[in-house]
Design a protein around this motif. Structure first.
Motif, PDB file in Angstrom:
ATOM      1  N   GLY A  76       0.850  -1.190   0.000  1.00 45.84           N
ATOM      2  CA  GLY A  76       0.000   0.000   0.000  1.00 45.84           C
ATOM      3  C   GLY A  76       0.880   1.231   0.000  1.00 45.84           C
ATOM      4  N   ALA A  77       0.280   2.395   0.236  1.00 44.45           N
ATOM      5  CA  ALA A  77       1.061   3.632   0.295  1.00 44.45           C
ATOM      6  C   ALA A  77       1.278   4.017   1.746  1.00 44.45           C
ATOM      7  CB  ALA A  77       0.316   4.742  -0.437  1.00 44.45           C
ATOM      8  N   PHE A  78       2.371   4.698   2.001  1.00 41.71           N
ATOM      9  CA  PHE A  78       2.667   5.175   3.351  1.00 41.71           C
ATOM     10  C   PHE A  78       1.984   6.523   3.562  1.00 41.71           C
ATOM     11  CE2 PHE A  78       5.443   7.884   6.045  1.00 41.71           C
ATOM     12  CZ  PHE A  78       5.263   7.211   7.241  1.00 41.71           C
ATOM     13  N   ASN A  79       1.271   6.652   4.682  1.00 37.64           N
ATOM     14  CA  ASN A  79       0.594   7.906   4.978  1.00 37.64           C
ATOM     15  C   ASN A  79       1.352   8.649   6.082  1.00 37.64           C
ATOM     16  OD1 ASN A  79      -1.193   9.881   6.179  1.00 37.64           O
ATOM     17  ND2 ASN A  79      -2.858   8.936   5.010  1.00 37.64           N
ATOM     18  N   TRP A  80       2.087   9.678   5.682  1.00 34.74           N
ATOM     19  CA  TRP A  80       2.919  10.433   6.626  1.00 34.74           C
ATOM     20  C   TRP A  80       2.088  11.091   7.722  1.00 34.74           C
ATOM     21  CZ3 TRP A  80       7.400  11.279   8.798  1.00 34.74           C
ATOM     22  CH2 TRP A  80       7.673  12.513   9.394  1.00 34.74           C
ATOM     23  N   GLU A  81       0.899  11.641   7.343  1.00 37.02           N
ATOM     24  CA  GLU A  81       0.072  12.349   8.329  1.00 37.02           C
ATOM     25  C   GLU A  81      -0.364  11.407   9.451  1.00 37.02           C
ATOM     26  OE1 GLU A  81      -0.336  12.771   5.041  1.00 37.02           O
ATOM     27  OE2 GLU A  81       0.360  14.863   4.919  1.00 37.02           O
ATOM     28  N   THR A  82      -0.770  10.201   9.073  1.00 39.43           N
ATOM     29  CA  THR A  82      -1.209   9.214  10.070  1.00 39.43           C
ATOM     30  C   THR A  82      -0.063   8.912  11.036  1.00 39.43           C
ATOM     31  OG1 THR A  82      -2.670   8.216   8.453  1.00 39.43           O
ATOM     32  CG2 THR A  82      -2.161   6.888  10.391  1.00 39.43           C
ATOM     33  N   PHE A 161      11.196  15.663  12.073  1.00 42.78           N
ATOM     34  CA  PHE A 161      10.103  14.978  12.765  1.00 42.78           C
ATOM     35  C   PHE A 161       8.786  15.742  12.662  1.00 42.78           C
ATOM     36  CE2 PHE A 161      14.091  14.042  15.126  1.00 42.78           C
ATOM     37  CZ  PHE A 161      14.210  12.724  14.735  1.00 42.78           C
ATOM     38  N   THR A 162       8.861  16.983  12.154  1.00 40.37           N
ATOM     39  CA  THR A 162       7.643  17.809  12.143  1.00 40.37           C
ATOM     40  C   THR A 162       7.269  18.267  10.737  1.00 40.37           C
ATOM     41  OG1 THR A 162       9.019  19.737  12.603  1.00 40.37           O
ATOM     42  CG2 THR A 162       7.999  18.679  14.497  1.00 40.37           C
ATOM     43  N   LEU A 163       7.818  17.614   9.707  1.00 38.78           N
ATOM     44  CA  LEU A 163       7.522  18.010   8.319  1.00 38.78           C
ATOM     45  C   LEU A 163       6.015  17.977   8.066  1.00 38.78           C
ATOM     46  CD1 LEU A 163      10.223  15.848   6.457  1.00 38.78           C
ATOM     47  CD2 LEU A 163      10.302  18.329   6.802  1.00 38.78           C
ATOM     48  N   ASP A 164       5.505  18.998   7.350  1.00 39.71           N
ATOM     49  CA  ASP A 164       4.084  19.005   6.989  1.00 39.71           C
ATOM     50  C   ASP A 164       3.769  17.842   6.077  1.00 39.71           C
ATOM     51  OD1 ASP A 164       3.631  21.281   8.422  1.00 39.71           O
ATOM     52  OD2 ASP A 164       3.974  22.632   6.736  1.00 39.71           O
ATOM     53  N   LYS A 165       4.655  17.662   5.093  1.00 38.29           N
ATOM     54  CA  LYS A 165       4.481  16.513   4.189  1.00 38.29           C
ATOM     55  C   LYS A 165       5.866  16.000   3.819  1.00 38.29           C
ATOM     56  CE  LYS A 165       4.124  18.910  -0.297  1.00 38.29           C
ATOM     57  NZ  LYS A 165       4.669  20.233  -0.056  1.00 38.29           N
ATOM     58  N   LEU A 166       5.909  14.764   3.373  1.00 34.49           N
ATOM     59  CA  LEU A 166       7.200  14.201   2.966  1.00 34.49           C
ATOM     60  C   LEU A 166       7.624  14.834   1.646  1.00 34.49           C
ATOM     61  CD1 LEU A 166       7.046  10.354   3.630  1.00 34.49           C
ATOM     62  CD2 LEU A 166       8.321  12.086   4.896  1.00 34.49           C
ATOM     63  N   PRO A 167       8.900  15.229   1.522  1.00 35.85           N
ATOM     64  CA  PRO A 167       9.355  15.760   0.231  1.00 35.85           C
ATOM     65  C   PRO A 167       9.417  14.632  -0.800  1.00 35.85           C
ATOM     66  CG  PRO A 167      11.209  15.505   1.748  1.00 35.85           C
ATOM     67  CD  PRO A 167       9.974  15.172   2.524  1.00 35.85           C
ATOM     68  N   GLU A 168       9.294  14.991  -2.076  1.00 32.66           N
ATOM     69  CA  GLU A 168       9.475  13.962  -3.110  1.00 32.66           C
ATOM     70  C   GLU A 168      10.954  13.655  -3.263  1.00 32.66           C
ATOM     71  OE1 GLU A 168       7.420  14.729  -6.804  1.00 32.66           O
ATOM     72  OE2 GLU A 168       5.588  15.243  -5.705  1.00 32.66           O
ATOM     73  N   GLY A 188      13.383   4.549   2.711  1.00 29.54           N
ATOM     74  CA  GLY A 188      12.388   3.519   3.027  1.00 29.54           C
ATOM     75  C   GLY A 188      10.957   4.033   2.966  1.00 29.54           C
ATOM     76  N   LEU A 189      10.789   5.337   3.232  1.00 32.02           N
ATOM     77  CA  LEU A 189       9.440   5.923   3.195  1.00 32.02           C
ATOM     78  C   LEU A 189       9.056   6.373   1.785  1.00 32.02           C
ATOM     79  CD1 LEU A 189       9.425   8.045   6.494  1.00 32.02           C
ATOM     80  CD2 LEU A 189       8.487   5.759   6.114  1.00 32.02           C
ATOM     81  N   GLY A 190       9.926   6.111   0.816  1.00 29.88           N
ATOM     82  CA  GLY A 190       9.584   6.391  -0.578  1.00 29.88           C
ATOM     83  C   GLY A 190      10.073   7.726  -1.099  1.00 29.88           C
ATOM     84  N   VAL A 191      10.923   8.417  -0.321  1.00 27.97           N
ATOM     85  CA  VAL A 191      11.470   9.691  -0.775  1.00 27.97           C
ATOM     86  C   VAL A 191      12.704   9.422  -1.635  1.00 27.97           C
ATOM     87  CG1 VAL A 191      12.523  11.872  -0.011  1.00 27.97           C
ATOM     88  CG2 VAL A 191      10.641  10.859   1.310  1.00 27.97           C
ATOM     89  N   GLU A 192      12.813  10.137  -2.752  1.00 27.42           N
ATOM     90  CA  GLU A 192      14.003   9.995  -3.600  1.00 27.42           C
ATOM     91  C   GLU A 192      15.167  10.667  -2.868  1.00 27.42           C
ATOM     92  OE1 GLU A 192      15.431  12.023  -7.610  1.00 27.42           O
ATOM     93  OE2 GLU A 192      13.375  11.237  -7.741  1.00 27.42           O
ATOM     94  N   THR A 193      16.110   9.851  -2.369  1.00 29.42           N
ATOM     95  CA  THR A 193      17.106  10.341  -1.413  1.00 29.42           C
ATOM     96  C   THR A 193      18.513  10.353  -1.994  1.00 29.42           C
ATOM     97  OG1 THR A 193      15.734   9.447   0.377  1.00 29.42           O
ATOM     98  CG2 THR A 193      18.002  10.019   0.936  1.00 29.42           C
ATOM     99  N   THR A 194      19.169  11.507  -1.873  1.00 24.42           N
ATOM    100  CA  THR A 194      20.554  11.687  -2.306  1.00 24.42           C
ATOM    101  C   THR A 194      21.369  12.081  -1.089  1.00 24.42           C
ATOM    102  OG1 THR A 194      19.758  12.482  -4.443  1.00 24.42           O
ATOM    103  CG2 THR A 194      22.060  12.967  -3.905  1.00 24.42           C
ATOM    104  N   GLN A 195      22.597  11.575  -1.010  1.00 21.15           N
ATOM    105  CA  GLN A 195      23.469  11.928   0.115  1.00 21.15           C
ATOM    106  C   GLN A 195      24.823  12.407  -0.405  1.00 21.15           C
ATOM    107  OE1 GLN A 195      23.960   8.765   2.995  1.00 21.15           O
ATOM    108  NE2 GLN A 195      25.243   9.978   4.364  1.00 21.15           N
ATOM    109  N   TYR A 196      25.253  13.574   0.070  1.00 19.96           N
ATOM    110  CA  TYR A 196      26.583  14.094  -0.250  1.00 19.96           C
ATOM    111  C   TYR A 196      27.429  14.041   1.015  1.00 19.96           C
ATOM    112  CZ  TYR A 196      24.840  16.426  -4.561  1.00 19.96           C
ATOM    113  OH  TYR A 196      24.294  16.718  -5.793  1.00 19.96           O
ATOM    114  N   TYR A 197      28.643  13.521   0.866  1.00 19.43           N
ATOM    115  CA  TYR A 197      29.581  13.562   1.999  1.00 19.43           C
ATOM    116  C   TYR A 197      30.955  13.926   1.473  1.00 19.43           C
ATOM    117  CZ  TYR A 197      32.509  12.161   5.936  1.00 19.43           C
ATOM    118  OH  TYR A 197      33.434  12.158   6.956  1.00 19.43           O
TER     119      TYR A 197
END
Length: 451
Positions: A76-82, A161-168, A188-197
């Motif tokens: 199913g889809a993840f519901n951030w608000e819930t 922890f307080t984001l209004d909505k998950l970023p794409e 894991g929550l479905g956000v397209e994630t990039t990491q720079y180090y």
């Protein structure tokens, strides 16, 4: 001279609340001031909400696994608000627990900022002054973002922890455990994630083989990791952030999170005025009994920049009470601290890395890497690592490093053995618990290399 209190604690996090409670139980008259929420970094904006987010983010993979095991389950889809609603309700509950701990033990609490007026006087934000025989500073740390063009557009772990909505799309800058944990969570929550180090490999300071495996698995899981890469500038571009980086790229992201370090929270506390010494990073300098350069003032936890871990702050709090209120000078033990990093895959570690140990003395390295049964059966390819670093001379286990599901649970127990000074032969004499991943720790027969 008579004081209003025997102890005044500034800071209502894990360390401050523990010191206040235990001192009060010893019969001391105690007050505590906290300008924000009770529970501190760990409960409100750290370990607890982060671990709940890790749990939330792992269910996506579990659905796939369940299907491979014959369960007819549809993703199913993840519901951030819930989730966010439940998360905040849980943090409110825990804050209430912390407040009650103080109330039930007769600690008077002030919901406002406090600073030192002199060696025995605390001034509250409303101008009230209170005197105390002893003052304990437990004000913790705070995430820091370096200054560069557009740096004000970045958020830190505090805001995640307080984001209004998950970023794409999300860029995480940093390579420490906070950056890597959030990369796993958001991916894991479905956000397209990039990491720079900017460094050559993530998780600097940890065992090379272990961090190499975590880095590889993060990439396999779909996190776009760029090593040796730093941000040059950022600017707002419509509702996105345009990021220019040292790898020659310009990219757009919905959000940019910085996890490039934390600073001790010790500014504007009146420390300099009364002669409390501070170190290079702004930390409060303390001796082995957590006492500052002003004898009536003590400090514990992240503000001292010793070992920035919640259970360590609690240990320091207990040692402080033993020293000051029980007449039993006790120095907190900072040797051989087991710890877990809730990356995906998870890591548990205690003692020396292979590299650190090899620089100190001749060692043998025992290690094995394999695909765990549960995941291998489901067709997932995450590898695990079990590794022991052993002194050639004393045969003591100098380090234990585990990269595996539930590595944190395993390292707590392995940590007892290592802390006791167990030898490789003690591990060998222990019968394996079969079939488990951790049995590999007691069945490692021949070293894979010596140094």
């Amino acid at each position: 001279m008579s004081f209003d209190y025997d102890l005044f604690v500034i800071g209502g996090g894990s360390g401050g609340v523990r010191a206040a409670r235990v001192a009060a139980q010893e019969g001391a008259k105690v007050a505590l001031a906290e300008e924000d929420r009770y529970g501190g970094t760990c409960v409100i904006r750290g370990c607890v909400p982060k671990k709940l987010m890790v749990f939330a983010s792992e269910y996506a993979g579990m659905v796939e696994d369940a299907r491979a095991y014959g369960w007819d389950i549809q993703p199913g889809a993840f519901n951030w608000e819930t989730f966010r609603g439940k998360l905040h309700a849980e943090l409110d509950r825990l804050e209430g627990v912390y407040r009650n701990i103080l109330k039930n033990n007769g600690v008077e609490s002030f919901d406002q900022r406090a600073k030192l007026a002199d060696a025995h006087t605390v001034e509250l934000a409303d101008g009230t002054r209170k005197t105390a025989k002893h003052i304990l500073i437990a004000t913790g740390g705070w995430p820091s973002v370096p200054e560069f063009p557009g740096s004000e557009l970045a958020v830190t772990s505090n805001e995640m922890f307080t984001l209004d909505k998950l970023p794409e799309s999300l860029l995480i800058v940093g390579g420490g455990y906070i950056a890597c944990e959030f990369a796993g969570i958001m991916n894991g929550l479905g956000v397209e994630t990039t990491q720079y180090y900017r460094g050559a490999q993530i998780l600097r300071g940890f065992d090379d083989e272990a961090r190499g495996l975590i880095s590889e698995e993060m990439c396999q899981a779909g996190i776009d990791v760029h090593l040796g890469t730093n941000v040059l500038e950022m600017r707002q571009d419509g509702d996105k952030i345009r990021v220019k980086s040292t790898n020659g790229q310009e990219r757009l992201f919905d959000k940019v999170m910085y996890a490039t370090g934390r600073n001790p929270n010790a500014d504007n506390l009146g420390l300099e005025e009364i002669g409390v010494e501070r170190g290079r990073k702004g930390e409060i300098v303390v001796d082995e009994y957590s006492q500052t350069s002003v004898p009536s003032v003590y400090a514990i936890g992240d503000v001292t920049d010793r070992v920035a871990l919640t259970p360590v702050a609690i240990r320091e709090a207990m040692a402080f009470v033993e020293t000051v209120f029980k007449g039993n000078p006790t120095s907190p033990d900072h040797e051989l601290i087991p710890t877990a990093i809730f990356t995906q895959p998870e890591m548990g570690t205690i003692g020396l890395s292979e590299e650190e140990a090899g620089e100190r003395e001749p060692i043998e390295v025992y290690a094995t890497s394999f695909k765990p049964m549960q995941q291998a059966f489901a067709g997932r390819a995450q590898r695990v690592l079990m590794k022991l670093i052993v002194s050639k001379e004393t045969r003591k286990v100098l380090g234990c490093h585990i990269v595996a599901p539930a590595a944190g649970e395993m390292i707590q127990l392995a940590g007892i053995a290592v802390k006791m000074g167990a030898t490789k032969e003690d591990f060998d004499r222990t019968v394996a618990v079969h079939p488990t991943m951790s049995e590999e720790l007691v069945t490692l027969k021949t070293p894979v290399r010596s140094r």
